[in-house]
Design a protein around this motif. Structure first.
Motif, PDB file in Angstrom:
ATOM      1  N   GLU A 195       0.844  -1.201   0.000  1.00 27.28           N
ATOM      2  CA  GLU A 195       0.000   0.000   0.000  1.00 27.28           C
ATOM      3  C   GLU A 195       0.874   1.243   0.000  1.00 27.28           C
ATOM      4  OE1 GLU A 195      -3.448   2.101   2.806  1.00 27.28           O
ATOM      5  OE2 GLU A 195      -2.863   0.008   3.117  1.00 27.28           O
ATOM      6  N   LEU A 196       0.557   2.197  -0.878  1.00 30.49           N
ATOM      7  CA  LEU A 196       1.342   3.424  -1.017  1.00 30.49           C
ATOM      8  C   LEU A 196       0.403   4.610  -1.145  1.00 30.49           C
ATOM      9  CD1 LEU A 196       4.076   4.907  -1.517  1.00 30.49           C
ATOM     10  CD2 LEU A 196       3.768   4.389  -3.953  1.00 30.49           C
ATOM     11  N   SER A 197       0.713   5.694  -0.399  1.00 29.07           N
ATOM     12  CA  SER A 197      -0.069   6.934  -0.480  1.00 29.07           C
ATOM     13  C   SER A 197       0.870   8.076  -0.850  1.00 29.07           C
ATOM     14  CB  SER A 197      -0.752   7.244   0.861  1.00 29.07           C
ATOM     15  OG  SER A 197      -1.658   6.220   1.212  1.00 29.07           O
ATOM     16  N   LEU A 198       0.511   8.797  -1.905  1.00 29.97           N
ATOM     17  CA  LEU A 198       1.299   9.937  -2.365  1.00 29.97           C
ATOM     18  C   LEU A 198       0.424  11.179  -2.379  1.00 29.97           C
ATOM     19  CD1 LEU A 198       3.197   8.399  -5.436  1.00 29.97           C
ATOM     20  CD2 LEU A 198       4.123   8.836  -3.157  1.00 29.97           C
ATOM     21  N   GLY A 199       0.988  12.306  -1.949  1.00 30.84           N
ATOM     22  CA  GLY A 199       0.269  13.571  -1.994  1.00 30.84           C
ATOM     23  C   GLY A 199       0.714  14.401  -3.181  1.00 30.84           C
ATOM     24  N   THR A 200       0.282  15.659  -3.196  1.00 25.91           N
ATOM     25  CA  THR A 200       0.675  16.569  -4.260  1.00 25.91           C
ATOM     26  C   THR A 200       2.173  16.822  -4.183  1.00 25.91           C
ATOM     27  OG1 THR A 200      -1.500  17.608  -4.179  1.00 25.91           O
ATOM     28  CG2 THR A 200       0.251  18.824  -5.277  1.00 25.91           C
ATOM     29  N   LYS A 221      -2.408  -1.488  -3.490  1.00 23.19           N
ATOM     30  CA  LYS A 221      -3.299  -0.369  -3.134  1.00 23.19           C
ATOM     31  C   LYS A 221      -2.539   0.943  -3.254  1.00 23.19           C
ATOM     32  CE  LYS A 221      -6.468   1.201   0.519  1.00 23.19           C
ATOM     33  NZ  LYS A 221      -7.021   0.893   1.856  1.00 23.19           N
ATOM     34  N   LEU A 222      -3.104   1.885  -3.989  1.00 31.92           N
ATOM     35  CA  LEU A 222      -2.437   3.168  -4.229  1.00 31.92           C
ATOM     36  C   LEU A 222      -3.419   4.306  -4.023  1.00 31.92           C
ATOM     37  CD1 LEU A 222      -0.043   4.901  -5.307  1.00 31.92           C
ATOM     38  CD2 LEU A 222      -1.022   4.576  -7.601  1.00 31.92           C
ATOM     39  N   GLY A 223      -2.980   5.312  -3.276  1.00 30.84           N
ATOM     40  CA  GLY A 223      -3.705   6.572  -3.162  1.00 30.84           C
ATOM     41  C   GLY A 223      -2.800   7.672  -3.681  1.00 30.84           C
ATOM     42  N   ILE A 243      -7.418   1.599  -5.981  1.00 28.52           N
ATOM     43  CA  ILE A 243      -6.783   2.877  -6.298  1.00 28.52           C
ATOM     44  C   ILE A 243      -7.697   4.026  -5.917  1.00 28.52           C
ATOM     45  CG2 ILE A 243      -7.651   3.025  -8.682  1.00 28.52           C
ATOM     46  CD1 ILE A 243      -4.862   4.174  -9.419  1.00 28.52           C
ATOM     47  N   THR A 244      -7.100   5.080  -5.365  1.00 30.14           N
ATOM     48  CA  THR A 244      -7.792   6.326  -5.056  1.00 30.14           C
ATOM     49  C   THR A 244      -7.056   7.445  -5.778  1.00 30.14           C
ATOM     50  OG1 THR A 244      -8.531   5.542  -2.891  1.00 30.14           O
ATOM     51  CG2 THR A 244      -8.504   7.919  -3.243  1.00 30.14           C
TER      52      THR A 244
END
Length: 488
Positions: A195-200, A221-223, A243-244
């Protein structure tokens, strides 16, 4: 009385004993007595400790197998306070500390890493504690979240200790990480990352080299949140299942979505289209997609380019949210029913701030024959008497959405007549009770949150007494009836 007599006797005894003694002699006797008292207190405390140790030796918890005690420890850990909970358990006694240190699962909770600019012994102590914590979690995957980060890439022992464990990261939250840190992480081994979450990323960075996470073989899972001027992101799109996407560019978001051919869940938040594209996109089949959440923001109200290019034959749940729209969506040209034809198994529909009319809602429901759950939130115009009447069960007439058994209406305005809604709910309740086989499904939950007329409440109360799982909520959320069964 007995204590007073005893004290009097002791006073007489000591008076006789010290009749020939000087004041200095008596003071020495007092000092000797005080020493005896201290010795006795010490002996009492030791005996108490011995008794406590003996009680511990025969206590039931000591007889538990170590494996069972470890399982109890795991169950005692709460996600939000797992660090405090683990440390408390490990400080009860040496035996518990040994069990805690030998149970890696206790040390696999979310680690929020602070890379701020503190220096000196405090930062070194933090790095030492982090290193010890990570070592105790071996060999399990660990979730990592980067919180406070310095703006520039400077050496930091804390980061060095964290990056050493990158092959064991189960998830990584980089939403608040600067670009240099994201690049550092992308260069690491990410063997267990799921699972990975990236912002702007930041303004005016589109000219930089792409961010490459294609070396994460288990990523599912990616956001991601990005603007059109962010650098390109390279991902193993085809292996993602969840994905989000939150993007200011609908074209980039769609380009990403159609590459994720193995998706089970997708959530998109994008702006609508001001003008329809000159060239139509090909229809892309997402054959495993079960849940789709689609939210629009901004002033553009055209959405057909999205619905026209996606086919989801296995789709079961669709959420359409328009909370942040400045203008109304053009529902007549949205092509939602056309999309629904390619999603024949749709069972759950959630509409928020949708500006469709009653006849539009009827069209949507007509193309959702498998629908079981319907939720309308702040849909002021669509739930009118025409739409309510279309849901009314009439004997001998094929019912609309015959499998519908869960209906939630929250802040749906005053377009419908309360009596018409009461008749519709009653008709489907009777249709499920009387027909053999049932022509419509039994209600499992009817929830209406708004102001209610007395007539409507009275009718619902009668049905509630007969077993209808009805919740009438006022604007404060208080239920007029007893709670409905929790099978929604």
């Amino acid at each position: 009385m007995a204590i007073t007599s005893s004290i009097c006797a002791i006073v007489l005894e000591q008076t006789e004993r010290t009749r020939q003694s000087s004041k200095a002699d008596i003071e020495r006797l007092i000092d000797q007595t005080q020493l005896k008292i201290a010795s006795l207190r010490s002996q009492i405390e030791r005996e108490r400790a011995i008794a406590a140790a003996l009680r511990y030796i025969i206590s039931p918890v000591r007889a538990l197998p170590v494996e069972l005690l470890a399982e109890i420890f795991v169950l005692a850990i709460r996600d939000r306070t797992h660090i405090t909970d683990v440390l408390r358990l490990s400080q009860v006694c040496s035996d518990w500390r040994q069990v805690a240190h030998a149970t890696p699962r206790l040390w696999t909770g979310l680690i929020r890493v602070n890379l701020d600019n503190e220096s000196g012994s405090l930062k070194e102590a933090y790095a030492d504690g982090l290193k010890a914590w990570l070592a105790r979690s071996l060999p399990h995957p660990v979730p990592i979240s980067f919180m406070a980060c310095p703006p520039k890439d400077t050496y930091c022992r804390i980061l060095a200790e964290i990056l050493k464990t990158s092959p064991r990261w189960g998830s990584a939250d980089l939403r608040y990480a600067p670009l240099w840190l994201i690049n550092r992480v992308a260069e690491c081994r990410l063997d267990n990352l799921e699972e990975l979450s990236l912002g702007t990323i930041g303004p005016n960075t589109s000219h930089l080299d792409p961010l490459c996470f294609t070396g994460a073989p288990r990523l599912r899972k990616l956001g991601v949140k990005f603007h059109s001027n962010d650098p390109q992101i390279l991902m193993p799109w085809a292996q993602l299942t969840d994905i989000t996407i939150d993007s200011s560019s609908h074209d980039i978001a769609l380009d990403i979505l159609v590459q994720c051919t193995d998706l089970i869940r997708a959530s998109l938040c994008i702006p609508g289209w001001h003008e329809l594209p000159e060239a139509e996109r090909d229809i892309h089949v997402l054959s495993r997609l079960r849940t789709l959440s689609f939210a629009l923001f901004g002033s553009a109200g055209k959405v057909s380019p999205f619905f026209d290019c996606i086919s989801a034959p296995a789709l079961e749940e669709l959420c359409l949210h328009f909370d942040d729209m400045e203008n109304d969506v053009d529902w007549k040209a949205a092509h939602l029913p056309t999309f629904q034809v390619r999603a024949p198994h749709l069972a759950r529909l959630d509409l928020r701030y949708a500006t469709l009319r009653g006849d539009d809602l009827i069209d949507v429901l007509h193309y959702a024959p498998a629908l079981t759950h319907l939720k309308l939130f702040c849909c002021w115009d669509c739930f009118d008497d025409i739409a309510v009447g279309a849901l009314h069960y009439k004997e001998g007439v094929r019912p609309l959405v015959p499998h519908l058994h869960n209906l939630i209406l929250e802040h749906t305005g005053e377009m419908f007549t309360p009596g018409v809604l009461a008749d519709m709910i009653t008709s489907r309740w009777a249709g499920a009770e009387l027909a053999t086989p049932p022509a419509v499904a039994h209600w499992t939950l009817v929830r209406v949150k708004d102001d209610h007329t007395k007539h409507f409440a009275d009718v619902m109360e009668v049905l509630h007494r007969k077993g209808l799982p009805i919740e009438l909520l006022n604007r404060s959320g208080n239920n007029q009836f007893a709670p409905a069964p929790s099978n929604s």
